[in-house]
Design a protein around this motif. Structure first.
Motif, PDB file in Angstrom:
ATOM      1  N   LEU A  20      13.495  -3.853   6.452  1.00  0.00           N
ATOM      2  CA  LEU A  20      12.392  -4.733   5.550  1.00  0.00           C
ATOM      3  C   LEU A  20      11.050  -4.806   6.169  1.00  0.00           C
ATOM      4  O   LEU A  20      11.118  -5.469   7.310  1.00  0.00           O
ATOM      5  CB  LEU A  20      13.114  -6.121   5.329  1.00  0.00           C
ATOM      6  N   SER A  21      10.085  -4.282   5.645  1.00  0.00           N
ATOM      7  CA  SER A  21       8.572  -4.558   6.400  1.00  0.00           C
ATOM      8  C   SER A  21       8.236  -5.506   5.385  1.00  0.00           C
ATOM      9  O   SER A  21       8.656  -6.132   4.823  1.00  0.00           O
ATOM     10  CB  SER A  21       7.900  -3.100   5.987  1.00  0.00           C
ATOM     11  N   LYS A  38       4.542   4.312  -8.043  1.00  0.00           N
ATOM     12  CA  LYS A  38       4.225   2.987  -7.485  1.00  0.00           C
ATOM     13  C   LYS A  38       4.084   1.763  -8.536  1.00  0.00           C
ATOM     14  O   LYS A  38       4.604   0.686  -8.370  1.00  0.00           O
ATOM     15  CB  LYS A  38       2.892   3.026  -6.800  1.00  0.00           C
TER      16      LYS A  38
HETATM   17  N1  LIG Z   1       8.197  -3.219  10.362  1.00  0.00           N
HETATM   18  C1  LIG Z   1       9.084  -2.704   9.726  1.00  0.00           C
HETATM   19  N2  LIG Z   1      10.341  -3.313   9.847  1.00  0.00           N
HETATM   20  C2  LIG Z   1      11.557  -2.734   9.109  1.00  0.00           C
HETATM   21  N3  LIG Z   1      11.472  -1.636   8.430  1.00  0.00           N
HETATM   22  C3  LIG Z   1      10.103  -1.169   8.185  1.00  0.00           C
HETATM   23  C4  LIG Z   1       9.078  -1.819   8.961  1.00  0.00           C
HETATM   24  N4  LIG Z   1       8.090  -0.681   8.464  1.00  0.00           N
HETATM   25  C5  LIG Z   1       8.507   0.176   7.783  1.00  0.00           C
HETATM   26  N5  LIG Z   1       9.860  -0.001   7.629  1.00  0.00           N
HETATM   27  C6  LIG Z   1      10.941   0.673   6.678  1.00  0.00           C
HETATM   28  O1  LIG Z   1      10.312   2.187   6.384  1.00  0.00           O
HETATM   29  C7  LIG Z   1      10.075   2.102   5.039  1.00  0.00           C
HETATM   30  C8  LIG Z   1       8.837   3.383   4.911  1.00  0.00           C
HETATM   31  O2  LIG Z   1       7.757   2.411   5.381  1.00  0.00           O
HETATM   32  P1  LIG Z   1       6.261   2.805   4.927  1.00  0.00           P
HETATM   33  O3  LIG Z   1       5.340   1.744   5.743  1.00  0.00           O
HETATM   34  O4  LIG Z   1       6.078   4.418   5.270  1.00  0.00           O
HETATM   35  O5  LIG Z   1       6.265   2.805   3.389  1.00  0.00           O
HETATM   36  P2  LIG Z   1       5.855   1.644   2.435  1.00  0.00           P
HETATM   37  O6  LIG Z   1       5.780   2.474   1.125  1.00  0.00           O
HETATM   38  O7  LIG Z   1       4.669   1.149   2.606  1.00  0.00           O
HETATM   39  O8  LIG Z   1       7.024   0.778   2.370  1.00  0.00           O
HETATM   40  P3  LIG Z   1       6.875  -0.853   2.381  1.00  0.00           P
HETATM   41  O9  LIG Z   1       5.916  -1.287   1.127  1.00  0.00           O
HETATM   42  O10 LIG Z   1       8.109  -1.194   2.369  1.00  0.00           O
HETATM   43  O11 LIG Z   1       6.235  -1.243   3.777  1.00  0.00           O
HETATM   44  C9  LIG Z   1       9.805   0.696   4.590  1.00  0.00           C
HETATM   45  O12 LIG Z   1      10.016   0.810   3.105  1.00  0.00           O
HETATM   46  C10 LIG Z   1      10.854   0.039   5.327  1.00  0.00           C
HETATM   47  O13 LIG Z   1      12.130   0.254   4.745  1.00  0.00           O
END
Ligand SMILES: Nc1ncnc2c1ncn2[C@@H]1O[C@H](COP(=O)(O)OP(=O)(O)OP(=O)(O)O)[C@@H](O)[C@H]1O
Length: 401
Positions: free
Chosen positions: A184-185, A321
């Motif tokens: 989870l970001s 998206k």
């Molecule tokens: N800081 C973090 N902690 C945990 N998981 C992460 C983190 N950053 C990225 N991820 C994981 O990697 C995936 C891909 O990240 P990325 O930043 O490339 O894509 P995103 O499309 O911006 O995704 P999100 O909207 O979930 O940040 C994320 O969806 C998440 O599952």
């Protein structure tokens, strides 16, 4: 006479043969947990349906809560009476009268499950329909497209009357498909991925990578707030916060800039997998979707995924998206996700990351580093928070390891 119960119809699980008892029991427990604030309710369950006996508890807030429970196809306010024609007529009339029925159309749909009952279904339709017409004003019959469908079900244990179906959240009860770790970001995508994973019956534990002082307490709070939103669907959720600064710095210093993002993702996946093993999960869920950014090309996914055999589930893989944003709004995570606090990945993101990284190159660069002790340290120093919506949202900071 008032509605005294809520009738719950199961979702997909009715097709699951002998596993059905497990599903039904889990759904019952999930509902009981969700409705802890209503101590007088009682839940009766059987193989094909469930009843929540209200015992004087208000139905509106209970209905709102039920809308977020996975495994429910639909539900209705209901009244129960004896298998007796006069009682059925009065109950059906009372059920209609509790709705804003004036100017509306209705029909009666009876079903006789108890074949000992002396009236056939069509006879019941006529008898009850005529009674309702006589006793109300400004209500007419329309058998094709009625506004109000008065459903009567005569079963062995009594007759149930409902007038109005409310759609449930669908899916499978959370916990019936096992446990997975959700990466989870703070972004829009991963909370949506978590929601969809729970909809398929997965219990989730969230893992967040956090790089102080480059990422702030507010960024961490944002993730806690996102998990709190997800607890509306998943009940109690554990959030593992991994201190990631040292790993990121080591990669940043030791791996050529255009490869650092790939190595960072690989390190995240390795740590998440180690946490999964400790927590006895069977899969990892991410918010990746194909082709959005450099780390989400198929070539990148191939090289990142290479660190583990654990199934990596990507519920958003084929979504646009706009579709993802739509769900994020619906589950109320969108406005939190768009808050501008920095994420650990964006801070260290190289200007021109490789979109088609070569596995051999990545392995070669990583072999120059001694990352294993740093990964181990990050795992050992991971902090775990339990977030429980129904327990007054009290966060307990617990060192589980
Ligand atoms: N800081 C973090 N902690 C945990 N998981 C992460 C983190 N950053 C990225 N991820 C994981 O990697 C995936 C891909 O990240 P990325 O930043 O490339 O894509 P995103 O499309 O911006 O995704 P999100 O909207 O979930 O940040 C994320 O969806 C998440 O599952």
């Amino acid at each position: 006479m008032k509605y005294d119960r809520i009738l719950i119809r199961y979702g997909e699980m009715t097709t699951k043969g002998k596993n059905r008892n497990i599903f039904v029991r889990r759904l019952k427990n999930n509902i009981a947990r969700k409705l802890q604030a209503f101590p007088r309710i009682k839940i009766e369950y059987m193989r094909d349906r469930m009843y929540i006996l209200l015992n004087g508890e208000p139905h509106e807030p209970i209905i709102d809560k039920l809308k977020t429970v996975f495994g429910i196809h639909s539900f209705s306010l209901a009244m129960k009476c004896e298998n007796d024609l006069a009682a059925i007529k009065e109950t059906a009339l009372a059920a209609v009268r509790q709705l804003p029925y004036k100017g509306k159309t209705f029909k009666v749909s009876a079903r006789r499950v108890d074949k000992q009952f002396p009236y056939r279904s069509d006879e019941l339709n006529h008898e009850v329909g005529a009674h309702i017409l006589r006793q109300t004003e400004d209500l007419t019959v329309n058998v094709r497209q009625p506004d109000i469908d008065v459903r009567i079900e005569v079963r062995q244990d009594g007759t149930y009357v409902t007038c109005h179906d409310i759609f449930g959240a669908g899916g499978l009860p959370v916990g019936t498909s096992g446990k997975a770790m959700l990466m989870l970001s703070g972004g829009i995508d991963s909370p949506v991925a978590g929601y969809l994973a729970m909809k398929r019956g997965l219990e989730i534990e969230a893992v967040h990578f956090f790089s102080p002082p480059f990422t702030s307490e507010r960024a961490k709070q944002k993730v806690i707030d996102l998990v709190r939103k997800l607890t509306a669907y998943g009940g109690k959720i554990k959030l593992h916060i991994v201190p990631f600064t040292e790993v990121q710095q080591a990669i940043y210093q030791g791996v050529p800039n255009e490869y650092s993002l790939i190595s960072t993702r690989r390190a995240m996946l390795k740590i998440t997998d180690a946490l999964r093993r400790r927590q006895r999960g069977l899969a990892i869920v991410t918010g990746e979707s194909l082709g959005q950014v450099a780390s989400q090309t198929l070539e990148s996914m191939y090289v990142i995924n290479e660190v583990t055999n654990t199934p990596v589930l990507r519920p958003l893989i084929s979504m646009d998206k706009m579709e993802i944003i739509e769900i994020a709004k619906q589950i109320d995570t969108h406005d939190i996700s768009i808050l501008p606090y920095e994420d650990c990945c964006t801070i260290f993101t190289p200007r021109a990351p490789k979109t088609k990284p070569k596995k051999e190159k990545v392995l070669q660069h990583e072999s120059q580093l001694d990352l294993a002790p740093l990964l181990e340290k990050a795992i050992n120093e991971t902090e775990t928070i339990v977030i429980d919506e129904e327990a007054g949202q009290a966060d307990e900071f617990t060192a589980l390891f």
